[in-house]
Motif scaffolding. Structure first.
Motif, short mmCIF file in Angstrom:
data_model
loop_
_atom_site.label_atom_id
_atom_site.label_comp_id
_atom_site.label_asym_id
_atom_site.label_seq_id
_atom_site.Cartn_x
_atom_site.Cartn_y
_atom_site.Cartn_z
N THR A 1 0.81 -1.22 0.00
CA THR A 1 0.00 0.00 0.00
C THR A 1 0.84 1.28 0.00
OG1 THR A 1 -0.12 0.01 2.42
CG2 THR A 1 -1.88 -1.14 1.23
N GLY A 2 2.16 1.15 0.08
CA GLY A 2 3.00 2.35 0.14
C GLY A 2 2.92 3.07 1.47
N GLU A 3 2.53 2.36 2.49
CA GLU A 3 2.40 2.95 3.83
C GLU A 3 3.76 3.19 4.48
OE1 GLU A 3 1.46 0.13 7.09
OE2 GLU A 3 1.19 -1.34 5.47
N CYS A 4 3.74 3.85 5.62
CA CYS A 4 4.89 3.84 6.52
C CYS A 4 4.70 2.69 7.49
CB CYS A 4 4.99 5.16 7.28
SG CYS A 4 5.64 6.52 6.29
N TRP A 5 5.80 2.17 7.97
CA TRP A 5 5.71 1.02 8.87
C TRP A 5 5.78 1.49 10.32
CZ3 TRP A 5 4.65 -3.97 7.65
CH2 TRP A 5 4.80 -4.92 8.67
N TYR A 6 4.70 1.23 11.05
CA TYR A 6 4.63 1.55 12.47
C TYR A 6 4.55 0.24 13.25
CZ TYR A 6 3.36 6.32 11.05
OH TYR A 6 3.35 7.59 10.51
N ALA A 7 5.07 0.25 14.47
CA ALA A 7 5.01 -0.94 15.31
C ALA A 7 3.55 -1.32 15.58
CB ALA A 7 5.74 -0.68 16.63
N ALA A 8 3.33 -2.62 15.76
CA ALA A 8 1.98 -3.13 15.97
C ALA A 8 1.28 -2.44 17.15
CB ALA A 8 2.01 -4.63 16.20
N ASP A 9 2.01 -2.20 18.23
CA ASP A 9 1.39 -1.55 19.39
C ASP A 9 0.90 -0.15 19.05
OD1 ASP A 9 1.81 -3.75 20.96
OD2 ASP A 9 3.57 -2.95 21.99
N ASP A 10 1.66 0.56 18.22
CA ASP A 10 1.25 1.91 17.82
C ASP A 10 0.05 1.87 16.88
OD1 ASP A 10 3.13 3.21 19.36
OD2 ASP A 10 4.61 3.35 17.74
N VAL A 11 0.04 0.92 15.94
CA VAL A 11 -1.10 0.80 15.04
C VAL A 11 -2.35 0.42 15.83
CG1 VAL A 11 -2.00 -0.29 12.96
CG2 VAL A 11 0.46 0.11 13.17
N SER A 12 -2.18 -0.43 16.83
CA SER A 12 -3.32 -0.81 17.67
C SER A 12 -3.93 0.41 18.36
CB SER A 12 -2.87 -1.83 18.72
OG SER A 12 -2.43 -3.03 18.11
N ARG A 13 -3.08 1.34 18.77
CA ARG A 13 -3.57 2.57 19.41
C ARG A 13 -4.34 3.45 18.42
NH1 ARG A 13 1.41 5.52 21.45
NH2 ARG A 13 -0.17 7.01 22.21
N MET A 14 -4.03 3.33 17.14
CA MET A 14 -4.71 4.15 16.13
C MET A 14 -6.14 3.70 15.87
SD MET A 14 -1.70 4.33 13.25
CE MET A 14 0.02 4.50 13.70
N LEU A 15 -6.45 2.44 16.15
CA LEU A 15 -7.74 1.88 15.77
C LEU A 15 -8.91 2.65 16.37
CD1 LEU A 15 -6.92 -1.92 16.15
CD2 LEU A 15 -7.12 -0.63 14.02
N GLU A 16 -8.75 3.08 17.61
CA GLU A 16 -9.85 3.77 18.27
C GLU A 16 -10.24 5.04 17.53
OE1 GLU A 16 -11.05 5.50 22.72
OE2 GLU A 16 -9.09 4.58 22.36
N GLY A 17 -9.28 5.68 16.86
CA GLY A 17 -9.57 6.94 16.18
C GLY A 17 -10.09 6.79 14.77
N PHE A 18 -10.20 5.54 14.26
CA PHE A 18 -10.65 5.39 12.88
C PHE A 18 -12.13 5.73 12.77
CE2 PHE A 18 -12.46 3.10 9.31
CZ PHE A 18 -11.60 3.48 8.29
N THR A 19 -12.41 6.84 12.09
CA THR A 19 -13.78 7.31 11.91
C THR A 19 -13.90 8.00 10.56
OG1 THR A 19 -14.03 7.70 14.30
CG2 THR A 19 -15.63 8.76 12.84
N ILE A 20 -14.86 7.58 9.77
CA ILE A 20 -15.22 8.28 8.54
C ILE A 20 -16.61 8.85 8.78
CG2 ILE A 20 -15.57 8.14 6.06
CD1 ILE A 20 -12.71 7.56 6.79
N ASP A 21 -16.67 10.16 8.99
CA ASP A 21 -17.90 10.79 9.47
C ASP A 21 -18.37 11.87 8.50
OD1 ASP A 21 -19.98 11.35 11.31
OD2 ASP A 21 -18.83 13.01 12.16
N HIS A 22 -18.52 11.49 7.24
CA HIS A 22 -19.12 12.41 6.27
C HIS A 22 -19.94 11.60 5.26
CE1 HIS A 22 -14.93 11.93 4.31
NE2 HIS A 22 -15.77 11.16 3.65
N ALA A 23 -20.64 12.30 4.38
CA ALA A 23 -21.65 11.66 3.55
C ALA A 23 -21.10 11.02 2.28
CB ALA A 23 -22.72 12.68 3.17
#
Length: 247
Positions: A143-165
């Motif tokens: 995907t061409g992403e940056c590589w973050y440690a699993a623990d850090d990516v796990s912390r990101m999950l709570e903020g995943f929100t798509i809140d538009h139409a």
């Protein structure tokens, strides 16, 4: 998932999973009323074209939460049987928790505003009816992403929100809820992702493992949404009954 996993969640976390289960169910019910699902609303009546083109073409990005996703399909001869394509979900730096930094940016990272070092969260494969059937993680080159440690990516999950139409309000809500519903499974897959990468690095000393085409999917598991929703509801009910007995 065994109930022991639910037992490890506190009341607030279990309530959040239950709310996510209800949200996914609501979105699917609303889409079904017009004969739609996540595929018809993103791709149209035709089948997804298996040439890796993005649906929608410019991806979906929430500028408030800095979450992002797109859907695409691989050529039929390289796609798992029974799958119509998959979603890739991401978080960009402006939406990440404090103190998170990438371990391995991709080559030639384009990051003029400091928000380009995105992290892939999880891939979600769906069947031709738009039902999720598999969760998976990938190597950096996919995907061409940056590589973050699993623990850090796990912390990101709570903020995943798509809140538009756009491009579809029910699809955005459905995908947001799905990531939250399966948070424990995703965290487990992220840990297995890092373990698989470490093993590969140890066996291929000197190789650029993040760009190695031999290493694509790092961890995966099949999922059954109906069973997951039922298990979540039963776990929440058992928790309420246990509190009443204790009180």
């Amino acid at each position: 998932m065994p109930f022991s996993v639910y037992d490890q969640l506190d009341d607030d976390a279990l309530a959040e999973r239950l709310e996510a289960a209800r949200e996914v169910t609501l979105c699917q019910r609303v889409m079904a009323k017009t004969g739609d699902n996540v595929l018809t609303l993103l791709v149209g009546a035709q089948s997804p074209v298996g040439d890796l083109r993005h649906y929608p073409p410019t991806d979906v990005y929430d500028a408030e939460y800095h979450a992002q996703y797109y859907f695409h399909a691989h050529p039929a001869n390289s796609q798992p049987m029974g799958e119509a394509g998959h979603f890739h979900t991401f978080m960009r730096p402006f939406g990440m928790p404090p103190g998170v930094t990438p371990l391995a940016p991709p080559p030639n990272l384009d990051d003029p505003d400091g928000n380009g070092a995105l992290s892939h969260l999880i891939g979600i494969a769906v069947n031709e009816l738009g039902s999720p059937v598999r969760l998976f993680t990938t190597n950096r080159w996919v995907t061409g992403e940056c590589w973050y440690a699993a623990d850090d990516v796990s912390r990101m999950l709570e903020g995943f929100t798509i809140d538009h139409a756009r491009p579809s309000w029910p699809v955005n809500r459905w995908l947001t809820a799905l990531v939250h519903l399966y948070r424990e499974e995703i965290i487990d897959l992220l840990a297995k992702r890092d373990a698989a990468m470490t093993c590969f690095q140890n066996e291929n000393v000197g190789a650029d493992c993040f760009e190695d085409r031999r290493l694509e999917v790092l961890s995966e598991r099949p999922i059954n949404l109906n069973a997951k929703v039922s298990e979540t509801e039963q776990a929440a009910l058992a928790r309420r009954r246990a509190r009443r007995r204790a009180g």
